[in-house]
Scaffold this active site. Structure first.
Site, PDB file in Angstrom:
ATOM      1  N   HIS A   1      30.246 -39.041  34.501  1.00  0.00           N
ATOM      2  CA  HIS A   1      31.500 -38.839  33.768  1.00  0.00           C
ATOM      3  C   HIS A   1      32.532 -38.086  34.615  1.00  0.00           C
ATOM      4  O   HIS A   1      32.199 -37.169  35.353  1.00  0.00           O
ATOM      5  CB  HIS A   1      31.247 -38.083  32.458  1.00  0.00           C
ATOM      6  CG  HIS A   1      30.696 -38.976  31.386  1.00  0.00           C
ATOM      7  ND1 HIS A   1      30.052 -38.497  30.271  1.00  0.00           N
ATOM      8  CD2 HIS A   1      30.710 -40.336  31.263  1.00  0.00           C
ATOM      9  CE1 HIS A   1      29.687 -39.522  29.510  1.00  0.00           C
ATOM     10  NE2 HIS A   1      30.074 -40.630  30.080  1.00  0.00           N
TER      11      HIS A   1
ATOM     12  N   HIS B   1      25.690 -36.444  36.157  1.00  0.00           N
ATOM     13  CA  HIS B   1      25.990 -37.781  35.633  1.00  0.00           C
ATOM     14  C   HIS B   1      27.409 -38.157  36.011  1.00  0.00           C
ATOM     15  O   HIS B   1      28.171 -37.345  36.509  1.00  0.00           O
ATOM     16  CB  HIS B   1      25.746 -37.875  34.128  1.00  0.00           C
ATOM     17  CG  HIS B   1      26.673 -37.050  33.273  1.00  0.00           C
ATOM     18  ND1 HIS B   1      26.721 -35.683  33.316  1.00  0.00           N
ATOM     19  CD2 HIS B   1      27.595 -37.420  32.337  1.00  0.00           C
ATOM     20  CE1 HIS B   1      27.618 -35.240  32.445  1.00  0.00           C
ATOM     21  NE2 HIS B   1      28.167 -36.278  31.838  1.00  0.00           N
TER      22      HIS B   1
ATOM     23  N   HIS C   1      22.853 -39.522  26.887  1.00  0.00           N
ATOM     24  CA  HIS C   1      24.312 -39.323  26.938  1.00  0.00           C
ATOM     25  C   HIS C   1      24.912 -40.386  27.861  1.00  0.00           C
ATOM     26  O   HIS C   1      25.853 -41.092  27.496  1.00  0.00           O
ATOM     27  CB  HIS C   1      24.581 -37.914  27.438  1.00  0.00           C
ATOM     28  CG  HIS C   1      26.014 -37.591  27.683  1.00  0.00           C
ATOM     29  ND1 HIS C   1      26.933 -37.453  26.668  1.00  0.00           N
ATOM     30  CD2 HIS C   1      26.702 -37.368  28.832  1.00  0.00           C
ATOM     31  CE1 HIS C   1      28.117 -37.158  27.192  1.00  0.00           C
ATOM     32  NE2 HIS C   1      28.009 -37.109  28.497  1.00  0.00           N
TER      33      HIS C   1
HETATM   34 ZN   LIG Z   1      29.363 -36.397  30.020  1.00  0.00          ZN
END
Ligand SMILES: [Zn+2]
Length: 254
Positions: free
Chosen positions: A58, A56, A113
């Protein structure tokens, strides 16, 4: 020949992990929190980086990509919904297969998330890299999706074969256990996991990987559809997604 893995710490509480195919020499970094510890692990193993598999977008999962790609010219595989992920060569989605040498992963969409979040399941090697969706005795914060979406994603991971080793993105296990005991104070599997995790931490060893079979006996976020868990938090008979949402909300305030 079975896959080999190398697990190590990055940043303050992230895990880095390398996955190596001994037949072809291919080596993937699962996410790239920061370049230096990944390069150190490559030096120690003698492996050469060929791929980065991103879970992901982030920053603490992609911050090392640019430097690693510049040095190793490795392929970057990332979720197709990912934004701000540098250097992507191949965008993947649920149902796609990703090869690392002769090793093959199924891509599983696990939004919640973040909306782009995916997991990589190497079924023949019984390994799953789940990023920030599932942690040992915990789960990721629901930042971009909603609780029902996260619960659906966790159920997909729960459905993996019991002997699947789970590698997650952070070492949060002891803090997660402390909270989990407020949800299921009498869960014997959780108490056993606490004793085991404390021993590992005391020896400065990681508490992961952990099998999904063990995890689903003790992780309250995988147990929201168990009547005793719902009853224990005063939500007997409520839909599992609502029970999950309540457990996640309590953890946020814990
Ligand atoms: Zn994360």
């Amino acid at each position: 020949m079975p896959a080999e893995t190398r697990l190590f710490r990055c940043l303050s509480d992230n895990y880095g992990v390398l996955l190596h195919d001994p037949e072809t020499g291919a080596t993937a970094s699962i996410d790239a929190p920061e370049a230096a510890p990944i390069e150190a692990a490559l030096r120690q193993t003698g492996w050469t980086l060929t791929d980065i598999l991103v879970t992901h977008h982030h920053h603490d999962h992609v911050g090392g990509i640019a430097a690693l790609k510049a040095k190793y010219k490795c392929r970057v595989v990332a979720p197709e919904k990912g934004t701000d992920i540098p250097g992507v060569d191949e965008a993947v989605r649920e149902g796609d297969k990703v090869k690392v040498g002769n090793l093959t992963a199924n891509v599983i969409a696990t939004p919640g998330h973040t909306l782009d979040h995916i997991a990589y399941w190497f079924h023949q090697d019984k390994l799953a890299f789940v990023g920030d969706t599932l942690f040992s005795i915990g789960c990721g914060r629901v930042i971009e999706g909603d609780a029902a979406m996260m619960w659906a994603s966790l159920k997909k991971l729960r459905d993996l074969p019991n002997d699947t080793d789970i590698f997650c993105g952070h070492e949060y296990t002891l803090a997660n256990i402390k909270f989990a005991r407020t949800v299921e104070p009498d869960n014997a599997a959780l108490q056993a996991r606490e004793a085991e995790a404390k021993q590992e931490v005391a020896k400065n060893r990681p508490t992961i990987p952990v099998t999904i079979g063990e995890e689903k006996k003790a992780n309250p976020f995988l147990r929201a559809d168990i009547p005793e868990v719902a009853a224990g938090i005063g939500m007997a008979g409520k839909p599992a997604a609502e029970v999950f949402a309540e457990i996640r909300a309590r953890k946020n305030k814990f």
